[in-house]
Structures are given as C-alpha cells and as structure tokens.
Design a protein around this motif. Structure first.
Motif, PDB file in Angstrom:
ATOM      1  N   VAL A  64       0.835  -1.205   0.000  1.00  0.00           N
ATOM      2  CA  VAL A  64       0.000   0.000   0.000  1.00  0.00           C
ATOM      3  C   VAL A  64       0.867   1.250   0.000  1.00  0.00           C
ATOM      4  O   VAL A  64       0.600   2.219  -0.736  1.00  0.00           O
ATOM      5  N   ALA A  65       1.953   1.243   0.816  1.00  0.00           N
ATOM      6  CA  ALA A  65       2.846   2.401   0.851  1.00  0.00           C
ATOM      7  C   ALA A  65       3.590   2.583  -0.465  1.00  0.00           C
ATOM      8  O   ALA A  65       4.013   3.695  -0.799  1.00  0.00           O
ATOM      9  N   SER A  66       3.743   1.500  -1.232  1.00  0.00           N
ATOM     10  CA  SER A  66       4.448   1.577  -2.520  1.00  0.00           C
ATOM     11  C   SER A  66       3.526   1.976  -3.657  1.00  0.00           C
ATOM     12  O   SER A  66       3.983   2.111  -4.802  1.00  0.00           O
ATOM     13  N   GLY A  67       2.239   2.120  -3.390  1.00  0.00           N
ATOM     14  CA  GLY A  67       1.302   2.542  -4.422  1.00  0.00           C
ATOM     15  C   GLY A  67       0.831   1.427  -5.325  1.00  0.00           C
ATOM     16  O   GLY A  67       0.400   1.680  -6.454  1.00  0.00           O
ATOM     17  N   VAL A  68       0.897   0.164  -4.870  1.00  0.00           N
ATOM     18  CA  VAL A  68       0.432  -0.973  -5.669  1.00  0.00           C
ATOM     19  C   VAL A  68      -0.581  -1.754  -4.828  1.00  0.00           C
ATOM     20  O   VAL A  68      -0.806  -1.471  -3.662  1.00  0.00           O
ATOM     21  N   SER A  69      -1.168  -2.787  -5.427  1.00  0.00           N
ATOM     22  CA  SER A  69      -2.175  -3.577  -4.718  1.00  0.00           C
ATOM     23  C   SER A  69      -1.531  -4.437  -3.641  1.00  0.00           C
ATOM     24  O   SER A  69      -0.353  -4.804  -3.723  1.00  0.00           O
ATOM     25  N   ALA A  70      -2.319  -4.787  -2.621  1.00  0.00           N
ATOM     26  CA  ALA A  70      -1.814  -5.599  -1.509  1.00  0.00           C
ATOM     27  C   ALA A  70      -1.364  -6.973  -1.989  1.00  0.00           C
ATOM     28  O   ALA A  70      -0.436  -7.566  -1.421  1.00  0.00           O
ATOM     29  N   ALA A  99      10.057  -1.963   3.728  1.00  0.00           N
ATOM     30  CA  ALA A  99       9.618  -0.573   3.826  1.00  0.00           C
ATOM     31  C   ALA A  99      10.696   0.385   3.343  1.00  0.00           C
ATOM     32  O   ALA A  99      10.401   1.495   2.901  1.00  0.00           O
ATOM     33  N   GLY A 100      11.969  -0.031   3.405  1.00  0.00           N
ATOM     34  CA  GLY A 100      13.058   0.840   2.993  1.00  0.00           C
ATOM     35  C   GLY A 100      13.016   1.215   1.524  1.00  0.00           C
ATOM     36  O   GLY A 100      13.583   2.233   1.120  1.00  0.00           O
ATOM     37  N   LEU A 101      12.346   0.396   0.704  1.00  0.00           N
ATOM     38  CA  LEU A 101      12.253   0.675  -0.730  1.00  0.00           C
ATOM     39  C   LEU A 101      10.883   1.229  -1.121  1.00  0.00           C
ATOM     40  O   LEU A 101      10.659   1.498  -2.302  1.00  0.00           O
ATOM     41  N   ALA A 102       9.985   1.374  -0.152  1.00  0.00           N
ATOM     42  CA  ALA A 102       8.611   1.754  -0.486  1.00  0.00           C
ATOM     43  C   ALA A 102       8.544   3.114  -1.188  1.00  0.00           C
ATOM     44  O   ALA A 102       7.847   3.270  -2.195  1.00  0.00           O
ATOM     45  N   ALA A 103       9.266   4.096  -0.666  1.00  0.00           N
ATOM     46  CA  ALA A 103       9.212   5.432  -1.271  1.00  0.00           C
ATOM     47  C   ALA A 103       9.774   5.412  -2.689  1.00  0.00           C
ATOM     48  O   ALA A 103       9.212   6.032  -3.601  1.00  0.00           O
ATOM     49  N   LEU A 104      10.877   4.681  -2.893  1.00  0.00           N
ATOM     50  CA  LEU A 104      11.478   4.601  -4.228  1.00  0.00           C
ATOM     51  C   LEU A 104      10.548   3.881  -5.193  1.00  0.00           C
ATOM     52  O   LEU A 104      10.392   4.295  -6.353  1.00  0.00           O
ATOM     53  N   VAL A 105       9.909   2.808  -4.741  1.00  0.00           N
ATOM     54  CA  VAL A 105       8.975   2.080  -5.589  1.00  0.00           C
ATOM     55  C   VAL A 105       7.789   2.969  -5.954  1.00  0.00           C
ATOM     56  O   VAL A 105       7.339   2.987  -7.110  1.00  0.00           O
ATOM     57  N   ALA A 106       7.277   3.730  -4.985  1.00  0.00           N
ATOM     58  CA  ALA A 106       6.141   4.612  -5.256  1.00  0.00           C
ATOM     59  C   ALA A 106       6.492   5.649  -6.318  1.00  0.00           C
ATOM     60  O   ALA A 106       5.685   5.922  -7.230  1.00  0.00           O
ATOM     61  N   LEU A 110       4.840   5.775 -10.068  1.00  0.00           N
ATOM     62  CA  LEU A 110       4.183   7.010 -10.477  1.00  0.00           C
ATOM     63  C   LEU A 110       4.732   7.509 -11.806  1.00  0.00           C
ATOM     64  O   LEU A 110       3.995   8.046 -12.642  1.00  0.00           O
ATOM     65  N   GLU A 111       6.048   7.319 -12.032  1.00  0.00           N
ATOM     66  CA  GLU A 111       6.674   7.848 -13.245  1.00  0.00           C
ATOM     67  C   GLU A 111       6.576   6.901 -14.429  1.00  0.00           C
ATOM     68  O   GLU A 111       6.356   7.332 -15.575  1.00  0.00           O
ATOM     69  N   TYR A 112       6.743   5.577 -14.170  1.00  0.00           N
ATOM     70  CA  TYR A 112       6.812   4.623 -15.281  1.00  0.00           C
ATOM     71  C   TYR A 112       5.650   3.631 -15.323  1.00  0.00           C
ATOM     72  O   TYR A 112       5.509   2.885 -16.293  1.00  0.00           O
ATOM     73  N   GLY A 113       4.823   3.597 -14.282  1.00  0.00           N
ATOM     74  CA  GLY A 113       3.708   2.670 -14.255  1.00  0.00           C
ATOM     75  C   GLY A 113       4.066   1.344 -13.597  1.00  0.00           C
ATOM     76  O   GLY A 113       5.235   0.953 -13.519  1.00  0.00           O
ATOM     77  N   VAL A 114       3.027   0.627 -13.144  1.00  0.00           N
ATOM     78  CA  VAL A 114       3.238  -0.659 -12.471  1.00  0.00           C
ATOM     79  C   VAL A 114       3.821  -1.685 -13.429  1.00  0.00           C
ATOM     80  O   VAL A 114       4.607  -2.552 -13.031  1.00  0.00           O
ATOM     81  N   ALA A 115       3.469  -1.611 -14.706  1.00  0.00           N
ATOM     82  CA  ALA A 115       3.941  -2.611 -15.672  1.00  0.00           C
ATOM     83  C   ALA A 115       5.461  -2.601 -15.794  1.00  0.00           C
ATOM     84  O   ALA A 115       6.077  -3.657 -15.996  1.00  0.00           O
ATOM     85  N   MET A 116       6.093  -1.438 -15.686  1.00  0.00           N
ATOM     86  CA  MET A 116       7.556  -1.362 -15.826  1.00  0.00           C
ATOM     87  C   MET A 116       8.273  -1.819 -14.556  1.00  0.00           C
ATOM     88  O   MET A 116       9.471  -2.074 -14.588  1.00  0.00           O
ATOM     89  N   LEU A 117       7.544  -1.910 -13.448  1.00  0.00           N
ATOM     90  CA  LEU A 117       8.180  -2.300 -12.188  1.00  0.00           C
ATOM     91  C   LEU A 117       8.793  -3.696 -12.290  1.00  0.00           C
ATOM     92  O   LEU A 117       9.895  -3.943 -11.785  1.00  0.00           O
ATOM     93  N   GLY A 118       8.093  -4.610 -12.983  1.00  0.00           N
ATOM     94  CA  GLY A 118       8.600  -5.967 -13.115  1.00  0.00           C
ATOM     95  C   GLY A 118       9.944  -6.021 -13.823  1.00  0.00           C
ATOM     96  O   GLY A 118      10.857  -6.750 -13.411  1.00  0.00           O
ATOM     97  N   VAL A 119      10.098  -5.247 -14.903  1.00  0.00           N
ATOM     98  CA  VAL A 119      11.355  -5.235 -15.648  1.00  0.00           C
ATOM     99  C   VAL A 119      12.491  -4.691 -14.782  1.00  0.00           C
ATOM    100  O   VAL A 119      13.605  -5.229 -14.774  1.00  0.00           O
ATOM    101  N   ILE A 120      12.209  -3.634 -14.052  1.00  0.00           N
ATOM    102  CA  ILE A 120      13.239  -3.024 -13.203  1.00  0.00           C
ATOM    103  C   ILE A 120      13.685  -4.011 -12.128  1.00  0.00           C
ATOM    104  O   ILE A 120      14.882  -4.200 -11.889  1.00  0.00           O
TER     105      ILE A 120
END
Length: 585
Positions: A64-70, A99-106, A110-120
């Motif tokens: 939730v803090a990372s801006g994605v679904s639970a 939690a240490g990566l939550a802000a960076l993930v959020a 926000l910038e690249y979308g949830v779909a790009m998170l997997g590639v990163i």
C-alpha cells in the motif's frame, strides 16, 4: 617383554553396515532429522507461523505504501520465503518486500507505471547475481557494531510509531516524524471512538501477551503468543456489535503481471537503467547490512555474504518475472524468526508457504483476523529491535560508539535506512581514524638543545599538534634542535612533509637540526667519516634514519669509527637521561 596389546572390540553391526530396512528406504523422520541437525521440526513450524503473522501485515502495508495492490506485496513475500528462503546464504534471515524501498517504488510506479516495475526488479535481480558471483558480498561485512545497533533501533522506533495507528484502526499520517507528531491526536480520536477502543484493546493485549508469554508454563509456551493473540482477536471480532477492521486480500493469481516485449523495450530509457542501478544498490545494501545485524542476534551459522547476495538476486529475478515488488532482507521478520527459536532455513521457507496457502486457499480465514492484532505483533517486534537498554549500555562502554549509534538511529528515523547506515558508517570511520591517530609529543630544553620527541601514529589529523611542537622548539632560542621520531609507528605524508620543511628552514637559518626518523638503519658509507650533506644532490635518502649499534661484537677494534660532521643529518641516539619531571611537561 612386550606389553600386551588390546584387541579392539568389534564395531556394532549398525555402525559398520546399514540394516536391510535402512537400505530399502529411510523413513521420513530420519530425513527430517538430517535436515534439522540443530532443531526439531515442531520448533521450526512454530517459528514459521510467528514469522508468517509478522510478514503478512508487512507485505500488505509495504504494498500500500508503494502505491500498488496488496496482492503484489504478498506475492513478493511468497517469493522471499520459497525462493530466497530455500537458498543458501543466511540461515535465519527472512526476506520479502521492505519498507526501505517503499518510497522509491512509489516514485518509480508514479513515473513509469506498475507494468515497468517488473522489468526493473527483474534486471536488478540479475545484476545482484552478477555481483555475488564476482564476490562483492563480503564488502558489506565490514560494519561497526554501533552502526548495526543504531540501524536496528532506527528500524524499530518508526515501526512502533507507524503500527500504533493500525492498532487503533487508524491510518498513519506518513513519515516516521509525522507519525510521532500525530500520536497525541491519535489518542484523542481513539478515546472518542468505542470501536477504535476495542481495536486498540486487542492490539494492547497482543503486545502484553508477547511480553509475558515467556513466563507461561513450558507446554503452553510452545504455542506462539502471536497465534494466541490472533485466536483471541478472531473471537472478539465475531462478537455482536464489534466492528473492527480485518485483513482483505483479493485474487492472488489475477495480480500476476508478467512483463512483455513492450516493457522490455523500455530498457532503452536512461531513466529505467538508473532505476535498475538504484534498486540494485539499495536492495543489496539493505539485505547484507541486515545480514550483519541478524548474525549478531544468534550463535548459529554465519551468513555467506556472496551466496546471500546471489539468493537475493534470484528472488528479485522471480519477483520481477511476476511483476511484483522488489525483495530485500527484513529485520522485523528476521528478528521474529530468531526470537521464535528457529535454527534452520526451514522456518523461513515455510513462512512463504503459509503466505501462499492462506492467500490462495483460505482468504476467508485471513478476512477474520483483526488488523489491530497483527499491528500489535509488529509493535512488539519494533520494541525488541529498538532495544532501549542498549543505549545506556553503550554509553557506559564507549561514548564515541554511543555517538555513532545514536546518530545512525536519528538519521534513519529522519530520512531512510540506507542514508542512515551510510552516515553511521562514515561517522564510525571518522571515529576510528581519530582514535588510531594518537600522537604523543614531548618537548623540553637541555643546555643548548631544544628537544622534541614523538611517538605513536602521526597523521594529518594530528598535524596541528606537530606544527605547534616544532614552532615551540624553534622559538626556544637554542642553537641546536633535536627531533626524535624513532618512536613513531606511522608517519603519513602530511606530517613527514611538515618535518622535512621545518628541518630545511631551520638549517637555512644556521641552526643545527638533528633528525632521527623511524625506520631501519642504513649502513654507513665506506671510506668516509660523515653522512651525506644536506645539499648533496647525490644523496639517495632525503630522510635520514637512526644509526644502530652493530649486532655482534666481532668487529675489529681498529676499524674506523664513523663520526658525524657538522653538516651531518644523522646522529647516534642521545642516551642522556630525561629530566625527572619530563613526563609532566
């Protein structure tokens, strides 16, 4: 007569050869005992349930803090248990979304979308594997105990204040500082709301049970306190008129989002490459710094840092393929694992299995668990990490290390985990450098000579003291200055240059400067009575060394004795006793 020899007794049959029954197939219990040399199966299962109860709210909260679904948080928790947990590296360290990566993930989502998170996350994992294969994991083992304890306290304190809000079925304001500042308002709102009071009571009961459960009778104590608290919470939540928040988990399989060609094409973006490198560095640092902290919590097998880095990389690779959150080692889960008495990797692997089974097969059971109970489990875990008794203990042992520990804690609370650890490491290095640069300087005048004797480590950190001593010798008004540096164990370039410049300046003024430098003696030049002059261009050593007596007494009495001339740069060690009050000067 030869002494009688003892004939060894024949070994038991069971020791020399396997029985036919064993040859046909060992029972499952024997296999489990082989896999659990230092702990029994029941203990590992109990510990895994405790870790599961701690990990579940963390997975959901971080997501939730990372801006994605639970559900993505739970998927990462499952991967952290089944993939990283089963790999070799650390025995008791537990991994999952942190939690240490939550802000960076959020920010990334926000910038690249949830779909790009997997590639990163996928390529971050591959890069971690490469770093482990080239054996860079050991680099993170060099970490001060004060930094480790400060890191644990810096994680535990925000965890307690952050989970104080879910205890009362409220939403935390945001940053650790905001959470701390909002506690008075939280208390007022809780007292005014009867349902919030019930939720808070369940959370407080959970914390009290966790603290006092170790005093329960032996058979009862084998049941985890967290599990008892969950049972009480479910029972209370089912009562008529009680309306407390419970866990809500959706379809896990529907949340899997495997990256496709369009996402991989995004690797041409420099921002994506930067994100991959950033994720890699932070995730690796958090995991291996946590490994150093967890190793100090138990006396079991130590972490294999390179293997652990490869295991973390494998976990992130799988998580990336599933489109889930990045994985790191998590102190709260690892601490709960150690405190629950786990001894092998089985407990952390099973916790991932429980996450998967409950999310897939028993989501209705999870929906019965009050959030306040799980938050109470995390509050207790945060208190154990914070360990307030460690601060006065460190103050009594070493005040310099206490300052490093406190600074690390405060910076983590004010900023983030990685920044706090890096600043703590820098402070620890500065403290070590200052302490290693201990220079003892003694000065006194005797007849026509101003003497300066130095010992210890002369580095640039002590350069002001060195300059002050040299200037005092020059101002003494004596025609002769003796600088004895033979007791110096380390002379860095800054201090060496200062001594050279001072010697040259004073000789230029017509003073006789005797310089005894540290290091081995060099043989006297053959056929001469004096050492090379200061202005001799052929002089090979610009810094003369102290002359020592011959090692043996076999030299001929008639051999010529080398006596220094008026321009010599080396002198025999002055054996004149120091004044009685020299040590007090």
């Amino acid at each position: 007569m030869a002494p009688p020899t003892a004939t060894p007794a024949p070994a038991p049959a069971s020791a020399t050869a396997p029985t036919p029954t064993a040859e046909r197939g060992a029972p499952a219990k024997a296999t489990l005992r082989a896999a659990l040399p230092k702990g029994d199966l029941a203990n590992e299962i109990t510990a895994s349930l405790v870790v599961f109860l701690v990990a579940l709210p963390l997975c959901i909260g971080v997501a939730v803090a990372s801006g994605v679904s639970a559900e993505l948080g739970i998927i990462s928790g499952v991967v952290g248990g089944l993939v990283v947990g089963a790999a070799r590296g650390s025995t008791l360290q537990v991994s999952g979304p942190a939690a240490g990566l939550a802000a960076l993930v959020a920010e990334t989502v926000l910038e690249y979308g949830v779909a790009m998170l997997g590639v990163i996350v996928l390529f971050s994992g591959l890069l971690q594997i490469v770093l482990g294969l080239v054996r860079l994991g050991r680099f993170f083992q060099a970490i001060s105990l004060a930094v480790v304890q400060g890191m644990l306290a810096g994680i535990g304190l925000p965890l307690m204040f952050g989970q104080a809000y879910p205890v009362a079925d409220a939403k935390a304001p945001g940053t650790p500082l905001e959470n701390m500042a909002g506690v008075p308002g939280l208390l007022a709102d809780t007292v005014a709301d009867p349902q919030a009071m019930i939720a808070a009571a369940l959370g407080i009961v959970t914390v009290v049970l966790s603290v006092l459960w170790k005093k329960a009778p032996g058979p009862v104590r084998k049941v985890p306190a967290a599990l008892v608290a969950v049972g009480i919470g479910i029972a209370v939540a089912a009562l008529p008129g009680v309306d407390v928040k419970t866990l809500q988990v959706g379809n896990l399989l529907a949340s899997v989002d495997v990256p496709g060609p369009e996402q991989f094409a995004g690797l041409a973006d420099a921002g994506i490459i930067t994100a991959i490198l950033t994720f890699t560095v932070i995730a690796s640092a958090e995991s291996l710094f946590t490994a150093a902290a967890v190793d100090r919590m138990h006396d079991g097998p130590r972490t294999r840092y390179n293997s652990e880095l490869i295991a973390q990389g494998a976990g992130n690779t799988v998580a990336g393929l599933l489109g889930a959150l990045p994985i790191t080692a998590v102190v709260a889960r690892s601490s709960a694992n150690v405190q629950a008495g786990a001894k092998t990797r089985l407990s952390r692997t099973l916790h991932g299995l429980w996450l998967l089974a409950f999310a897939l097969l028993l989501p209705q059971v999870l929906a019965l668990i009050p959030i306040s109970v799980l938050a109470g489990v995390l509050v207790h875990a945060g208190w154990k990490l914070f360990a307030p008794h460690e601060f006065p203990k460190m103050w009594r042992q070493d005040r310099g290390e206490f300052a490093v520990m406190t600074l690390t804690t405060l910076v983590i609370v004010a900023t983030a985990l990685l920044e706090g650890v890096l600043i703590g490491l820098a402070a620890g290095i500065v403290l070590a450098a200052v302490r290693m640069s201990q220079t003892v300087i003694r000065q006194h005048t005797e007849d026509d000579t101003a003497k300066v004797v130095m010992a210890g480590n002369a580095t640039f950190l002590r350069l002001p003291q060195v300059i002050e001593a040299l200037e005092s010798a020059a101002e003494a008004g004596r025609p002769r200055i003796r600088l004895d540096l033979t007791g110096v164990t380390h002379l860095d370039h800054a201090c060496r240059s200062q001594v050279e410049e001072f010697t040259a300046q004073q000789r230029g003024k017509g003073l006789r400067v005797e310089l005894l430098m540290p290091g081995p003696a060099k043989p006297a030049p053959t056929g001469t009575d004096t050492a090379p002059a200061a202005d001799d261009p052929a002089r090979s050593d610009p810094l003369p060394r102290r002359r020592t007596a011959p090692a043996t007494a076999t030299a001929s009495v008639s051999a010529p004795v080398s006596i220094p001339g008026p321009t010599a740069e080396w002198f025999y060690l002055d054996t004149t006793p120091m004044p009685e009050d020299f040590a007090q000067r």
